[in-house]
Enzyme design. Sequence first.
Site, PDB file in Angstrom:
ATOM      1  NE  ARG A 254      -0.331   5.076  -3.608  1.00 23.76           N
ATOM      2  CZ  ARG A 254      -1.037   5.892  -2.840  1.00 23.76           C
ATOM      3  NH1 ARG A 254      -2.081   6.497  -3.321  1.00 23.76           N
ATOM      4  NH2 ARG A 254      -0.674   6.140  -1.588  1.00 23.76           N
ATOM      5  CB  THR A 255       2.421  -1.518  -3.004  1.00 24.78           C
ATOM      6  OG1 THR A 255       3.073  -0.297  -3.352  1.00 24.78           O
ATOM      7  CG2 THR A 255       3.271  -2.687  -3.463  1.00 24.78           C
TER       8      THR A 255
ATOM      9  CE  LYS B 188       0.753 -15.424  18.402  1.00 22.93           C
ATOM     10  NZ  LYS B 188       0.180 -16.729  17.999  1.00 22.93           N
TER      11      LYS B 188
ATOM     12  NE  ARG C 297       5.446  -1.521   0.883  1.00 22.55           N
ATOM     13  CZ  ARG C 297       4.869  -0.472   0.305  1.00 22.55           C
ATOM     14  NH1 ARG C 297       4.110   0.332   1.024  1.00 22.55           N
ATOM     15  NH2 ARG C 297       5.045  -0.211  -0.977  1.00 22.55           N
TER      16      ARG C 297
ATOM     17  CG  HIS D 184       8.688  -0.011  -4.104  1.00 26.37           C
ATOM     18  ND1 HIS D 184       7.969  -1.077  -4.618  1.00 26.37           N
ATOM     19  CD2 HIS D 184       7.774   0.813  -3.513  1.00 26.37           C
ATOM     20  CE1 HIS D 184       6.685  -0.895  -4.353  1.00 26.37           C
ATOM     21  NE2 HIS D 184       6.545   0.241  -3.680  1.00 26.37           N
TER      22      HIS D 184
END
Length: 305
Positions: free
Chosen positions: A51-52, A80, A101, A129
């Site tokens: 969703r986000t 890396k 995120r 959040h």
Amino acid sequence: MRHLIDITDLTVSEIDGLLEVADDIQKRPDAYFGLCRQKKLATLFFEPSTRTRLSFEAAMLELGGQVLGFASADSSSAAKGESVTDTVRTVGCYADIIAMRHPKEGAPMAAARKSFVPVINAGDGGHNHPTQTLTDLLTIRLEKGRLESLTVGLCGDLKFGRTVHSLLTALSRYAGVSFVLISPHELQVPDPIKRALTEKGVPYREVETMEDVLPELDILYMTRVQKERFFNEADYVRLKDSYILTPEKLTLARPDMAIMHPLPRVNEISHRVDDDPRACYFKQVRNGKFVRMALILKLLEVKGP
Ligand code: NCD
């Protein structure tokens, strides 16, 4: 340049303003189309999301902008060993705004300090959040007509649930809100958040049983036990089904109690609840796109229609 890392980066009147704009976007989306033409949003997702990430991307597309990014850490140079600060400095050469995120608490904040473009925290570990909170606040306002004078029950994993932490902080800034925190002892709200509630004089109490408190709630905010934050699989298995909301339990609740969940749901709300008119979790999903459109406009300092 403004970032959104913590919900307190926005004043209460800015939050109310964003919700107004989101509401207007929902009513007349065509008026907003094209406002971000020639702008690009980068979604840097070092952790899974449905969703986000997709609502951020849909939000930018609906504003007439474009999107780029990655959906997992192993498809970026993080694999890396690149730092998040080098990554955002790089991406800032290609995009006008970044939604990030990350599994590490504080990573979006560290990134924002070095970024050339606005950074939005789309979830950092078990911490915060803030854009889910904007989604939740818009949903509450649309369902209950207000953000003040509400008794809000939060249930499940209140320890690692980052949506819970941001929502508690946000709602505690509105008058007359009180909280009922429903969780197993091991998954209680972290002490610093409880201390902040006490300092502000916001009433809350902690309970372990959902049934006892259901009749008094205006809102029940269910959450998933956050498997990915557990050190020990056995603890997760023991706690994961602590609360399961069913139509039978809901007979105890008020006829107008809003049932919310940030999703994804695992087991904590029976699918038989989905047709209950009080179920709001798919409305939250829809509202997520509108608040993110409003937020992108604000952080890019784009004037509305
Ligand atoms: C939440 C999250 O990522 O914290 N999901 C979301 O963004 N809607 C909730 C969760 O994962 O349990």
